[in-house]
Scaffold this active site. Structure first.
Site, PDB file in Angstrom:
ATOM      1  N   CYS A 194       0.817  -1.210   0.000  1.00  0.00           N
ATOM      2  CA  CYS A 194       0.000   0.000   0.000  1.00  0.00           C
ATOM      3  C   CYS A 194       0.856   1.268   0.000  1.00  0.00           C
ATOM      4  O   CYS A 194       1.463   1.581  -1.025  1.00  0.00           O
ATOM      5  CB  CYS A 194      -0.980  -0.064   1.170  1.00  0.00           C
ATOM      6  SG  CYS A 194      -2.405   0.995   0.905  1.00  0.00           S
ATOM      7  N   ILE A 233      -7.198  -0.629   1.830  1.00  0.00           N
ATOM      8  CA  ILE A 233      -7.506   0.492   2.736  1.00  0.00           C
ATOM      9  C   ILE A 233      -6.953   1.781   2.110  1.00  0.00           C
ATOM     10  O   ILE A 233      -5.741   2.008   2.118  1.00  0.00           O
ATOM     11  CB  ILE A 233      -6.885   0.270   4.136  1.00  0.00           C
ATOM     12  CG1 ILE A 233      -7.310  -1.089   4.698  1.00  0.00           C
ATOM     13  CG2 ILE A 233      -7.281   1.402   5.084  1.00  0.00           C
ATOM     14  CD1 ILE A 233      -6.513  -1.542   5.912  1.00  0.00           C
ATOM     15  N   ARG A 234      -7.843   2.559   1.523  1.00  0.00           N
ATOM     16  CA  ARG A 234      -7.419   3.790   0.815  1.00  0.00           C
ATOM     17  C   ARG A 234      -6.173   3.512  -0.025  1.00  0.00           C
ATOM     18  O   ARG A 234      -5.150   4.204   0.075  1.00  0.00           O
ATOM     19  CB  ARG A 234      -7.199   4.946   1.789  1.00  0.00           C
ATOM     20  CG  ARG A 234      -8.511   5.389   2.447  1.00  0.00           C
ATOM     21  CD  ARG A 234      -8.361   6.552   3.392  1.00  0.00           C
ATOM     22  NE  ARG A 234      -7.810   7.740   2.753  1.00  0.00           N
ATOM     23  CZ  ARG A 234      -8.445   8.515   1.863  1.00  0.00           C
ATOM     24  NH1 ARG A 234      -9.668   8.210   1.473  1.00  0.00           N
ATOM     25  NH2 ARG A 234      -7.877   9.576   1.373  1.00  0.00           N
ATOM     26  N   HIS A 248      -3.186  -5.527   1.765  1.00  0.00           N
ATOM     27  CA  HIS A 248      -2.473  -5.829   3.017  1.00  0.00           C
ATOM     28  C   HIS A 248      -2.592  -7.298   3.401  1.00  0.00           C
ATOM     29  O   HIS A 248      -3.407  -7.642   4.256  1.00  0.00           O
ATOM     30  CB  HIS A 248      -3.077  -5.009   4.156  1.00  0.00           C
ATOM     31  CG  HIS A 248      -2.919  -3.537   3.991  1.00  0.00           C
ATOM     32  ND1 HIS A 248      -1.797  -2.855   4.393  1.00  0.00           N
ATOM     33  CD2 HIS A 248      -3.745  -2.608   3.469  1.00  0.00           C
ATOM     34  CE1 HIS A 248      -1.928  -1.575   4.129  1.00  0.00           C
ATOM     35  NE2 HIS A 248      -3.111  -1.390   3.571  1.00  0.00           N
ATOM     36  N   GLU A 267      -0.766  -8.823   5.293  1.00  0.00           N
ATOM     37  CA  GLU A 267      -0.390  -8.909   6.709  1.00  0.00           C
ATOM     38  C   GLU A 267      -1.585  -8.723   7.634  1.00  0.00           C
ATOM     39  O   GLU A 267      -1.490  -8.994   8.830  1.00  0.00           O
ATOM     40  CB  GLU A 267       0.715  -7.893   7.032  1.00  0.00           C
ATOM     41  CG  GLU A 267       0.297  -6.428   7.093  1.00  0.00           C
ATOM     42  CD  GLU A 267       0.153  -5.748   5.733  1.00  0.00           C
ATOM     43  OE1 GLU A 267       0.209  -6.442   4.691  1.00  0.00           O
ATOM     44  OE2 GLU A 267      -0.028  -4.509   5.719  1.00  0.00           O
TER      45      GLU A 267
HETATM   46  N1  GLN Z   1      -3.554   6.318   1.267  1.00  0.00           N
HETATM   47  C1  GLN Z   1      -2.274   5.997   1.855  1.00  0.00           C
HETATM   48  C2  GLN Z   1      -1.151   6.778   1.202  1.00  0.00           C
HETATM   49  O1  GLN Z   1      -1.363   7.460   0.275  1.00  0.00           O
HETATM   50  C3  GLN Z   1      -1.995   4.521   1.765  1.00  0.00           C
HETATM   51  C4  GLN Z   1      -2.966   3.755   2.618  1.00  0.00           C
HETATM   52  C5  GLN Z   1      -2.411   2.490   3.203  1.00  0.00           C
HETATM   53  O2  GLN Z   1      -1.199   2.285   3.248  1.00  0.00           O
HETATM   54  N2  GLN Z   1      -3.290   1.660   3.716  1.00  0.00           N
HETATM   55  O3  GLN Z   1      -0.046   6.686   1.621  1.00  0.00           O
END
Ligand code: GLN
Length: 196
Positions: A77, A134-135, A175, A177
């Site tokens: 991410c 997650i985002r 993720h 993990e």
């Molecule tokens: N939106 C986050 C970023 O731009 C990443 C989100 C995450 O690592 N779960 O860094």
């Protein structure tokens, strides 16, 4: 010995996953923690904050050198964002290591699917991998030497590239993990083992 960048973000989950597969690990917060590591994990979190802390703490250039020298690395991410050659929708002053010849877009999935879960076919892993986003970023451009390992199979983001590998650099938008599934980390362990 795998280092986990521990300036910010989801470090504990990576530690637990490596514990489960019996791989030694160490938190990397200062330059001296890089000594003797065989691979590095860049966790999820907030890439612009990590970028700022990397600069402030003096880790940016030593890490850039290690990574361009071929140290195996796995980014999840925000970690994927830090590995990319080009990042869209980030701060103009954000740093990235550029070892993966890809263009990623931060927070790419848009409001409706901002955070979601799905099952993915993952190249090199036999059964589907349950993926938590997650985002998350996605990959919008893949360079000629980059292998696509997984894409979103259906839904509004169908076809989005969410796992890639190029040489010793592995990255996932999601993720592993966080799900108790150790298979992507095992893949990374094998990449590390192949270089030591
Ligand atoms: N939106 C986050 C970023 O731009 C990443 C989100 C995450 O690592 N779960 O860094």
């Amino acid at each position: 010995m795998i280092g986990i960048l521990a300036l910010q973000g989801g470090v504990r989950e990576h530690e637990q996953t490596l514990d489960r597969i019996g791989v030694a690990h160490r938190q990397v917060r200062r330059i001296e923690h890089l000594e003797g590591i065989d691979g590095l994990i860049l966790p999820g979190g907030e890439s612009t904050t990590m970028s700022k802390l990397l600069g402030l703490g003096g880790l940016l250039e030593p890490l850039r050198e290690l990574l361009s020298g071929g140290l195996p690395v796995y980014g999840t991410c925000a970690g994927m964002i830090l590995l990319a050659r080009q990042v869209l929708d980030t701060r103009a002053d954000a740093h990235s290591f550029g070892v993966l010849d890809v263009t990623v877009r931060r927070n790419a999935f848009g409001r409706q699917v901002d955070s979601f879960e799905t099952d993915l076919d993952f190249s090199g892993i036999t059964d589907p991998v349950h993926a938590v986003f997650i985002r998350a970023p996605w990959v919008e451009r893949v360079g000629p030497d980059v292998e696509v390992l997984a894409v979103v199979p259906d839904g509004p983001a169908e076809g989005a590239v969410v796992a890639v590998r190029s040489g010793n650099a592995l990255a996932t938008s999601f993720h592993p993990e966080c799900t108790g599934d150790t298979r992507v980390h095992e893949l990374f362990r094998d990449m590390v083992a192949a270089t030591v």
